[in-house]
Design a protein around this motif. Structure first.
Motif, short mmCIF file in Angstrom:
data_model
loop_
_atom_site.label_atom_id
_atom_site.label_comp_id
_atom_site.label_asym_id
_atom_site.label_seq_id
_atom_site.Cartn_x
_atom_site.Cartn_y
_atom_site.Cartn_z
N ALA A 258 -5.04 -2.86 -2.73
CA ALA A 258 -3.67 -3.18 -1.40
C ALA A 258 -3.91 -4.44 -1.38
O ALA A 258 -5.20 -5.03 -0.64
CB ALA A 258 -2.86 -2.54 -0.89
N SER B 243 -6.73 2.81 -4.97
CA SER B 243 -6.15 1.38 -5.12
C SER B 243 -6.30 0.85 -4.52
O SER B 243 -7.45 0.05 -3.42
CB SER B 243 -5.05 2.57 -3.77
N SER C 229 0.94 -1.38 0.11
CA SER C 229 -0.17 0.03 -0.13
C SER C 229 0.79 1.32 -0.47
O SER C 229 0.24 2.29 -0.56
CB SER C 229 -1.06 0.03 0.72
#
Length: 235
Positions: free
Chosen positions: A58, A56, A38
């Motif tokens: 992760a 995003s 991350s």
């Protein structure tokens, strides 16, 4: 002009993945950036234009189908669909066919072939429903012809090439293309450190490969499918 749906980039925090993200962000593409770390995604996000539409994700286990399906579902929920997949995830190990080879074989097949298969399988339903999609995997020249100490690595990259061909044949009528690229030695800090005495003037920059990938996921590339494209030329 790109399809208005999102582009998933796996390994987005790596040298090649981040180059792809920057190239596409500059063209205003909606991005889903998948990466193990991350922190790398946070750093990357801070380098992109403020207008970039960016999700995003992760920690997704790219060897696990359910984990990949969950990531794709998040992408669809955020952006309404997935127009393209750029898979830059992979691993590299060398070694002779000997006592350590079976373990190395499993490692390379998992890191390179299984990840490509699993994320492809996860993203196909949304592409088929839309009647459009672009898939690009990163293979390697040893997938066409192995050298010494490359048995496991070369076999895993050959599997990526064969997977790409099968995807292209299966998905042609759905207007989904599948291609892979075979980069030369990529000019990265890690490769320069590992090969300190090598001549780097013929190495390929991540940015030049990113430009090739950007074309392959664009609508203009629709006639190209099932290809293993060498990326070894001089800029």
């Amino acid at each position: 002009m790109y399809d208005q749906k999102a582009v998933i980039v796996t390994g987005a925090g790596g040298n090649l993945g981040s180059a792809v993200v920057r190239e596409l962000a500059g063209a205003g593409v909606k991005l889903v950036c998948m990466n193990r770390s991350s922190q790398e995604l946070e750093t990357l996000a801070g380098e992109l234009p403020a207008s970039t539409e960016f999700l995003s994700i992760a920690g997704t286990d790219l060897t696990d189908y359910a984990s990949c399906v969950a990531a794709v579902a998040r992408s669809v929920k955020r952006f309404g669909g997935v127009g393209a997949l750029v898979n830059t995830v992979g691993g590299f190990q060398m070694g002779p066919v000997g006592p350590e080879a079976p373990a190395q074989w499993d490692t390379m097949m998992t890191a390179n072939a299984r990840t490509a298969l699993t994320i492809s399988a996860a993203v196909l339903p949304t592409m088929k429903a839309a009647g459009y999609g672009r898939i690009v995997h990163v293979a390697a020249a040893p997938g066409l012809k192995a050298g010494a100490n490359q048995a496991a690595y070369a076999a895993s990259k050959a599997a990526v090439i064969r997977l790409t061909e099968a995807l292209a044949a299966e998905c042609r009528d759905d207007r989904i293309t599948a291609n892979c690229i075979l980069p030369g030695t990529i000019n990265t800090p890690e490769n320069r450190a590992a090969m300190r005495n090598a001549k780097t003037d013929a190495w390929v920059s991540p940015q030049s490969i990113a430009r090739l990938i950007a074309f392959l996921i664009s609508p203009a590339s629709g006639v190209v499918t099932g290809a293993a494209i060498p990326a070894t030329g001089r800029e």
